[in-house]
Write a protein that holds these residues in place. Sequence first.
Motif, PDB file in Angstrom:
ATOM      1  N   ALA A 178      32.855  20.063   1.630  1.00 22.98           N
ATOM      2  CA  ALA A 178      32.663  20.165   0.183  1.00 22.98           C
ATOM      3  C   ALA A 178      31.579  19.185  -0.270  1.00 22.98           C
ATOM      4  CB  ALA A 178      33.972  19.872  -0.542  1.00 22.98           C
ATOM      5  N   GLU A 179      31.029  19.465  -1.480  1.00 26.73           N
ATOM      6  CA  GLU A 179      30.029  18.557  -2.041  1.00 26.73           C
ATOM      7  C   GLU A 179      30.740  17.283  -2.520  1.00 26.73           C
ATOM      8  OE1 GLU A 179      27.189  19.325  -1.499  1.00 26.73           O
ATOM      9  OE2 GLU A 179      27.086  21.495  -1.395  1.00 26.73           O
ATOM     10  N   PRO A 180      30.063  16.110  -2.570  1.00 26.17           N
ATOM     11  CA  PRO A 180      28.683  15.924  -2.118  1.00 26.17           C
ATOM     12  C   PRO A 180      28.577  15.962  -0.597  1.00 26.17           C
ATOM     13  CG  PRO A 180      29.648  13.821  -2.670  1.00 26.17           C
ATOM     14  CD  PRO A 180      30.664  14.859  -3.058  1.00 26.17           C
ATOM     15  N   LEU A 181      27.379  16.024  -0.114  1.00 22.92           N
ATOM     16  CA  LEU A 181      27.131  16.124   1.313  1.00 22.92           C
ATOM     17  C   LEU A 181      27.722  14.916   2.039  1.00 22.92           C
ATOM     18  CD1 LEU A 181      25.632  17.741   3.521  1.00 22.92           C
ATOM     19  CD2 LEU A 181      23.626  16.323   3.040  1.00 22.92           C
ATOM     20  N   SER A 182      28.560  15.179   3.032  1.00 27.18           N
ATOM     21  CA  SER A 182      29.162  14.092   3.801  1.00 27.18           C
ATOM     22  C   SER A 182      28.315  13.830   5.044  1.00 27.18           C
ATOM     23  CB  SER A 182      30.589  14.462   4.218  1.00 27.18           C
ATOM     24  OG  SER A 182      30.568  15.491   5.200  1.00 27.18           O
ATOM     25  N   PRO A 183      28.362  12.621   5.580  1.00 28.24           N
ATOM     26  CA  PRO A 183      27.591  12.340   6.799  1.00 28.24           C
ATOM     27  C   PRO A 183      28.056  13.188   7.975  1.00 28.24           C
ATOM     28  CG  PRO A 183      29.041  10.506   6.237  1.00 28.24           C
ATOM     29  CD  PRO A 183      29.049  11.428   5.067  1.00 28.24           C
ATOM     30  N   GLN A 184      29.386  13.471   8.045  1.00 27.28           N
ATOM     31  CA  GLN A 184      29.889  14.307   9.123  1.00 27.28           C
ATOM     32  C   GLN A 184      29.298  15.705   9.049  1.00 27.28           C
ATOM     33  OE1 GLN A 184      31.792  12.554   7.019  1.00 27.28           O
ATOM     34  NE2 GLN A 184      33.450  11.491   8.106  1.00 27.28           N
ATOM     35  N   LEU A 185      29.291  16.273   7.859  1.00 31.29           N
ATOM     36  CA  LEU A 185      28.767  17.624   7.706  1.00 31.29           C
ATOM     37  C   LEU A 185      27.264  17.641   7.961  1.00 31.29           C
ATOM     38  CD1 LEU A 185      29.184  20.558   7.023  1.00 31.29           C
ATOM     39  CD2 LEU A 185      28.919  19.994   4.599  1.00 31.29           C
ATOM     40  N   PHE A 228      11.330   7.167   0.930  1.00 27.57           N
ATOM     41  CA  PHE A 228      11.015   7.560   2.300  1.00 27.57           C
ATOM     42  C   PHE A 228      10.016   8.717   2.339  1.00 27.57           C
ATOM     43  CE2 PHE A 228      14.622   5.064   3.684  1.00 27.57           C
ATOM     44  CZ  PHE A 228      14.300   4.727   4.989  1.00 27.57           C
ATOM     45  N   VAL A 229      10.191   9.663   1.443  1.00 26.42           N
ATOM     46  CA  VAL A 229       9.316  10.831   1.443  1.00 26.42           C
ATOM     47  C   VAL A 229       7.879  10.425   1.151  1.00 26.42           C
ATOM     48  CG1 VAL A 229       8.778  13.002   0.272  1.00 26.42           C
ATOM     49  CG2 VAL A 229      11.154  12.456   0.855  1.00 26.42           C
ATOM     50  N   ALA A 230       7.691   9.601   0.123  1.00 26.19           N
ATOM     51  CA  ALA A 230       6.339   9.172  -0.250  1.00 26.19           C
ATOM     52  C   ALA A 230       5.706   8.331   0.849  1.00 26.19           C
ATOM     53  CB  ALA A 230       6.392   8.383  -1.560  1.00 26.19           C
ATOM     54  N   VAL A 231       6.480   7.417   1.437  1.00 30.78           N
ATOM     55  CA  VAL A 231       5.937   6.567   2.499  1.00 30.78           C
ATOM     56  C   VAL A 231       5.570   7.407   3.716  1.00 30.78           C
ATOM     57  CG1 VAL A 231       6.421   4.677   4.089  1.00 30.78           C
ATOM     58  CG2 VAL A 231       7.180   4.516   1.712  1.00 30.78           C
ATOM     59  N   ALA A 232       6.463   8.323   4.093  1.00 27.07           N
ATOM     60  CA  ALA A 232       6.200   9.178   5.259  1.00 27.07           C
ATOM     61  C   ALA A 232       4.949  10.016   5.046  1.00 27.07           C
ATOM     62  CB  ALA A 232       7.399  10.068   5.533  1.00 27.07           C
ATOM     63  N   GLN A 233       4.832  10.581   3.873  1.00 25.11           N
ATOM     64  CA  GLN A 233       3.643  11.385   3.573  1.00 25.11           C
ATOM     65  C   GLN A 233       2.386  10.523   3.564  1.00 25.11           C
ATOM     66  OE1 GLN A 233       4.897  13.209  -0.103  1.00 25.11           O
ATOM     67  NE2 GLN A 233       5.774  14.996   0.938  1.00 25.11           N
ATOM     68  N   GLY A 234       2.512   9.308   3.071  1.00 27.08           N
ATOM     69  CA  GLY A 234       1.375   8.403   3.065  1.00 27.08           C
ATOM     70  C   GLY A 234       0.918   8.040   4.469  1.00 27.08           C
ATOM     71  N   LEU A 235       1.835   8.097   5.434  1.00 24.35           N
ATOM     72  CA  LEU A 235       1.510   7.804   6.826  1.00 24.35           C
ATOM     73  C   LEU A 235       1.051   9.041   7.582  1.00 24.35           C
ATOM     74  CD1 LEU A 235       4.459   5.370   7.597  1.00 24.35           C
ATOM     75  CD2 LEU A 235       2.048   4.756   7.370  1.00 24.35           C
ATOM     76  N   GLY A 236       0.987  10.171   6.875  1.00 20.82           N
ATOM     77  CA  GLY A 236       0.465  11.385   7.479  1.00 20.82           C
ATOM     78  C   GLY A 236       1.498  12.369   7.971  1.00 20.82           C
ATOM     79  N   ALA A 237       2.789  12.079   7.770  1.00 15.82           N
ATOM     80  CA  ALA A 237       3.841  12.974   8.234  1.00 15.82           C
ATOM     81  C   ALA A 237       4.260  13.930   7.117  1.00 15.82           C
ATOM     82  CB  ALA A 237       5.052  12.162   8.693  1.00 15.82           C
ATOM     83  N   SER A 238       4.909  15.012   7.494  1.00 19.58           N
ATOM     84  CA  SER A 238       5.562  15.868   6.515  1.00 19.58           C
ATOM     85  C   SER A 238       6.906  15.249   6.162  1.00 19.58           C
ATOM     86  CB  SER A 238       5.770  17.273   7.089  1.00 19.58           C
ATOM     87  OG  SER A 238       4.543  17.865   7.437  1.00 19.58           O
ATOM     88  N   ALA A 239       7.404  15.514   4.966  1.00 17.23           N
ATOM     89  CA  ALA A 239       8.668  14.905   4.561  1.00 17.23           C
ATOM     90  C   ALA A 239       9.319  15.718   3.457  1.00 17.23           C
ATOM     91  CB  ALA A 239       8.453  13.463   4.081  1.00 17.23           C
ATOM     92  N   VAL A 240      10.654  15.691   3.448  1.00 17.47           N
ATOM     93  CA  VAL A 240      11.413  16.408   2.432  1.00 17.47           C
ATOM     94  C   VAL A 240      12.657  15.596   2.097  1.00 17.47           C
ATOM     95  CG1 VAL A 240      12.656  17.764   4.177  1.00 17.47           C
ATOM     96  CG2 VAL A 240      12.513  18.611   1.828  1.00 17.47           C
ATOM     97  N   GLN A 241      13.048  15.604   0.823  1.00 11.96           N
ATOM     98  CA  GLN A 241      14.284  14.935   0.417  1.00 11.96           C
ATOM     99  C   GLN A 241      15.403  15.962   0.314  1.00 11.96           C
ATOM    100  OE1 GLN A 241      14.246  11.505  -1.963  1.00 11.96           O
ATOM    101  NE2 GLN A 241      15.838  12.215  -3.377  1.00 11.96           N
ATOM    102  N   VAL A 242      16.590  15.571   0.776  1.00 11.39           N
ATOM    103  CA  VAL A 242      17.752  16.452   0.798  1.00 11.39           C
ATOM    104  C   VAL A 242      18.875  15.795   0.014  1.00 11.39           C
ATOM    105  CG1 VAL A 242      19.493  17.491   2.273  1.00 11.39           C
ATOM    106  CG2 VAL A 242      17.109  17.449   3.016  1.00 11.39           C
ATOM    107  N   ASN A 243      19.392  16.494  -0.998  1.00 10.89           N
ATOM    108  CA  ASN A 243      20.435  15.922  -1.851  1.00 10.89           C
ATOM    109  C   ASN A 243      21.805  16.567  -1.672  1.00 10.89           C
ATOM    110  OD1 ASN A 243      18.799  14.025  -3.673  1.00 10.89           O
ATOM    111  ND2 ASN A 243      17.651  15.940  -3.836  1.00 10.89           N
ATOM    112  N   ASP A 244      21.858  17.770  -1.104  1.00  9.41           N
ATOM    113  CA  ASP A 244      23.146  18.437  -0.940  1.00  9.41           C
ATOM    114  C   ASP A 244      23.085  19.387   0.254  1.00  9.41           C
ATOM    115  OD1 ASP A 244      21.871  20.855  -1.815  1.00  9.41           O
ATOM    116  OD2 ASP A 244      22.255  20.278  -3.898  1.00  9.41           O
TER     117      ASP A 244
END
Length: 536
Positions: A357-364, A490-506
């Motif tokens: 169930a939401e919110p996203l658990s570390p186990q899930l 993390f997303v902004a820093v990763a992109q600034g270093l040249g990587a692709s990045a996405v934020q996940v909230n659920d």
Amino acid sequence: MKAADAVAQLLSDYGVTQAFGLMGDANMDYLSVFIEQNPGSYLPAIDERSAVAMASGYSRTTGKIGVVSVTHGPGAANTVGPLIEAVRANDAVLLLTGDTPSNQPSHAQDIDLAGLFSATGAAFHRVRSSSQLVADITRALHFVDSMNTPMVLNIPVDFLTDDVDYGGYQRSELEHSRLQPTPDALDNALGALVQSSRPLVLAGRGAVRSDARDSLIALADKIGAPLATSVGGKDLFFGHPYDLGVMGGLSHPWAAEVIAQADCIISFGASLNDFTTMTGGFLSDKTLIQCDTSASSFDRWCTPDFSVLGDATSTATAMVEMLEEAEYKAENPFRERVLDECDIRERSNNVVDASGAEPLSPQLAAHLIDRHLPTDRVIVMDTGRFAISVWKHVHAEQPTDFVHTLTWAAIGLGLSTAIGVSVANKHRLTAALVGDGGGMMGLIELATAVKAKLPLAVFVFNDSAYGAEYMKLEEKGIDVRHSFIDLPDFVAVAQGLGASAVQVNDRAELERALEGVSTIESPTVFNIILDPAAEF
């Protein structure tokens, strides 16, 4: 031949096809030659700490020597933390460094290298003269290769411009024979084993190195025992219907119940440290049979009732043969009584799905990552509270494809280790799983991964806190806000270093983000937002 040329030539002739490091005064001469002789075979890290972790990861997944070269002074000092991890994990790492120039006694970077590295546990040797250079490097390579343990070789910078004799190097093919157990030790151990009614077979990293999976399964089948591993042997029995997974603090609750019921544990190549035995709790009221190739392993963490000095494959095979000769058959096997045709892997998955169930658990989150990753994946784990969930629900097809940095319990080594692993596995996806604290420590090396065009997926379990400290503060009744950390995006820093990045909230966002994970060809970061108060 100049000494610097000889160093590079010897590494090449020995068969070193990949090296890591950071260039400085002490190593630039021979590194430059090595790079020119072996294009694409050297990966420069952004800091020396990362370079050693990369070499460890490379060694762990390939079984080859991880060669890393750094300069003197601060460069050498930066390697201490990951070198301790490499020592305790028994990684075959050769660290090359050097003294400051002897004609500059007040050099700003001068330090006692022998004293510096003495606390790490790594072997240390200083080349005493340029005439001994080739012989000393040869011995160092042989030592690391045969002993599976790190060594620091100090090559004073003064020697690198000297002329040395180098007549070429021919690698001798040493015959590696398996250590055979003695008949008396086998008789005593088997006598205790057949007297037990609830035996358990435990395998550690020594069993992995011995390629003992089939032999241990044959023994477990013969005596009706379930199978478990230490952290070092994780996933050795992956897919077997009676695999309990990791024994210790990272056990599934139902697996811990089975382990607790056992009356005899026969261990192969596991150190039996406090993490595996729960500070001896899992050994209570049990007969312990410990099998290992090193006599120093016995009595190190606990005292076995019976010890067998022998290779895991040889010992297990001999035991099965002796049991067959005696026409031994397990009556009412323990594993069938307690598990009764239970599909352990499915049982694990059902527990996770029930908490989805939401919110996203570390186990899930861990379960979904495991489900979406390609089958032919390599897993690299940093250390931290998040690991409590991830260890139980993320798996690899082979134990050598599950690499961790848990041995010294130092956060921040996971991402760099994953880069070394990915360098050795460019044809498949490497998944690095890190916490937010440890992840940010290593995030700068994303630039290295981007430059190397590595197929690397980085999953950040981000609860905006130092998780272990959160739990301990809560237990002590102290305000948990003291464990919170305000990190950059993390997303902004990763992109600034040249990587692709996405934020996940659920959950929905994570599943969408994971749809293309199997086709990742360059570094990609998944910043997974979690609640620090969630159950890990």
